[in-house]
Design a protein around this motif. Structure first.
Motif, PDB file in Angstrom:
ATOM      1  N   VAL A  63       0.839  -1.200   0.000  1.00 35.20           N
ATOM      2  CA  VAL A  63       0.000   0.000   0.000  1.00 35.20           C
ATOM      3  C   VAL A  63       0.877   1.253   0.000  1.00 35.20           C
ATOM      4  O   VAL A  63       0.603   2.211  -0.719  1.00 35.20           O
ATOM      5  CB  VAL A  63      -0.969  -0.004   1.208  1.00 35.20           C
ATOM      6  CG1 VAL A  63      -1.708   1.313   1.315  1.00 35.20           C
ATOM      7  CG2 VAL A  63      -1.939  -1.158   1.099  1.00 35.20           C
ATOM      8  N   THR A  64       1.943   1.227   0.778  1.00 39.45           N
ATOM      9  CA  THR A  64       2.852   2.373   0.843  1.00 39.45           C
ATOM     10  C   THR A  64       3.439   2.665  -0.529  1.00 39.45           C
ATOM     11  O   THR A  64       3.480   3.821  -0.965  1.00 39.45           O
ATOM     12  CB  THR A  64       3.982   2.103   1.849  1.00 39.45           C
ATOM     13  OG1 THR A  64       3.405   1.873   3.131  1.00 39.45           O
ATOM     14  CG2 THR A  64       4.936   3.279   1.930  1.00 39.45           C
ATOM     15  N   LEU A  65       3.893   1.636  -1.220  1.00 39.68           N
ATOM     16  CA  LEU A  65       4.454   1.821  -2.561  1.00 39.68           C
ATOM     17  C   LEU A  65       3.419   2.372  -3.532  1.00 39.68           C
ATOM     18  O   LEU A  65       3.729   3.226  -4.353  1.00 39.68           O
ATOM     19  CB  LEU A  65       5.016   0.509  -3.096  1.00 39.68           C
ATOM     20  CG  LEU A  65       6.334   0.058  -2.505  1.00 39.68           C
ATOM     21  CD1 LEU A  65       6.729  -1.298  -3.071  1.00 39.68           C
ATOM     22  CD2 LEU A  65       7.423   1.072  -2.778  1.00 39.68           C
ATOM     23  N   GLN A  66       2.219   1.895  -3.454  1.00 36.36           N
ATOM     24  CA  GLN A  66       1.163   2.349  -4.364  1.00 36.36           C
ATOM     25  C   GLN A  66       0.795   3.807  -4.119  1.00 36.36           C
ATOM     26  O   GLN A  66       0.333   4.487  -5.029  1.00 36.36           O
ATOM     27  CB  GLN A  66      -0.073   1.460  -4.230  1.00 36.36           C
ATOM     28  CG  GLN A  66       0.162   0.067  -4.762  1.00 36.36           C
ATOM     29  CD  GLN A  66      -1.003  -0.871  -4.476  1.00 36.36           C
ATOM     30  OE1 GLN A  66      -1.783  -0.658  -3.554  1.00 36.36           O
ATOM     31  NE2 GLN A  66      -1.105  -1.911  -5.285  1.00 36.36           N
ATOM     32  N   GLN A  67       1.029   4.297  -2.921  1.00 40.75           N
ATOM     33  CA  GLN A  67       0.660   5.672  -2.595  1.00 40.75           C
ATOM     34  C   GLN A  67       1.768   6.680  -2.891  1.00 40.75           C
ATOM     35  O   GLN A  67       1.525   7.879  -2.894  1.00 40.75           O
ATOM     36  CB  GLN A  67       0.260   5.768  -1.123  1.00 40.75           C
ATOM     37  CG  GLN A  67      -1.015   5.016  -0.814  1.00 40.75           C
ATOM     38  CD  GLN A  67      -1.343   5.017   0.667  1.00 40.75           C
ATOM     39  OE1 GLN A  67      -0.522   5.375   1.500  1.00 40.75           O
ATOM     40  NE2 GLN A  67      -2.562   4.607   0.991  1.00 40.75           N
ATOM     41  N   LEU A  68       2.988   6.208  -3.145  1.00 39.95           N
ATOM     42  CA  LEU A  68       4.099   7.121  -3.425  1.00 39.95           C
ATOM     43  C   LEU A  68       4.030   7.630  -4.865  1.00 39.95           C
ATOM     44  O   LEU A  68       3.930   6.839  -5.799  1.00 39.95           O
ATOM     45  CB  LEU A  68       5.437   6.417  -3.229  1.00 39.95           C
ATOM     46  CG  LEU A  68       5.927   6.240  -1.805  1.00 39.95           C
ATOM     47  CD1 LEU A  68       7.197   5.401  -1.795  1.00 39.95           C
ATOM     48  CD2 LEU A  68       6.182   7.574  -1.144  1.00 39.95           C
ATOM     49  N   PRO A  69       4.103   8.936  -5.063  1.00 35.57           N
ATOM     50  CA  PRO A  69       4.170   9.466  -6.429  1.00 35.57           C
ATOM     51  C   PRO A  69       5.484   9.032  -7.090  1.00 35.57           C
ATOM     52  O   PRO A  69       6.515   8.874  -6.426  1.00 35.57           O
ATOM     53  CB  PRO A  69       4.145  10.976  -6.239  1.00 35.57           C
ATOM     54  CG  PRO A  69       3.704  11.207  -4.839  1.00 35.57           C
ATOM     55  CD  PRO A  69       4.060   9.981  -4.056  1.00 35.57           C
ATOM     56  N   ALA A  70       5.455   8.847  -8.395  1.00 35.93           N
ATOM     57  CA  ALA A  70       6.646   8.412  -9.136  1.00 35.93           C
ATOM     58  C   ALA A  70       7.818   9.354  -8.926  1.00 35.93           C
ATOM     59  O   ALA A  70       8.959   8.912  -8.781  1.00 35.93           O
ATOM     60  CB  ALA A  70       6.312   8.287 -10.620  1.00 35.93           C
TER      61      ALA A  70
END
Length: 120
Positions: A2-9
């Protein structure tokens, strides 16, 4: 996950300790992380104020910037350091490779010292 999915590129790219550069078709630099800027002796803001032709040596001007980036993929390129010296770096293939992409995103490995030592 979830943390990775929420980080902007852009946050992820900035945190990567490998030099990263994103450039548009017209040569505008869209993104450079701190590692890329430091490799060339600039701040990130200074790199973003430059264009492709100002940091890449020996680039054919007749071709589009994206075609040049694709042609130089996995090759050692000559980059202009702020102090006027040449930085030699291995440039990756663009992570954006679809025919309709308007941006190239590549990583770099600084080989300057290694190549200098080998040429001695």
């Amino acid at each position: 996950m979830v943390t990775l999915q929420q980080l902007p590129a852009s946050v992820v790219l900035e945190r990567i300790p490998i030099p990263v550069l994103a450039v548009m078709q017209d040569g505008t630099i869209l993104f450079a992380n701190t590692a890329f800027a430091e490799m060339l002796g600039y701040s990130v803001e200074e790199v973003l104020s430059l264009n492709f032709e100002q940091i890449f040596y020996h680039v054919p001007t007749a071709e589009s910037v994206l075609s040049v980036v694709h042609a130089l993929a996995n090759m050692v390129v000559d980059l202009a350091h702020r102090d006027g010296s040449t930085v030699r770096a291995l440039m990756s293939k663009s992570a954006l490779r679809r025919s309709d992409d308007q941006v190239a995103l590549a990583t770099f490995q600084d080989l300057t010292e290694q190549l200098w030592a080998e040429e001695r």
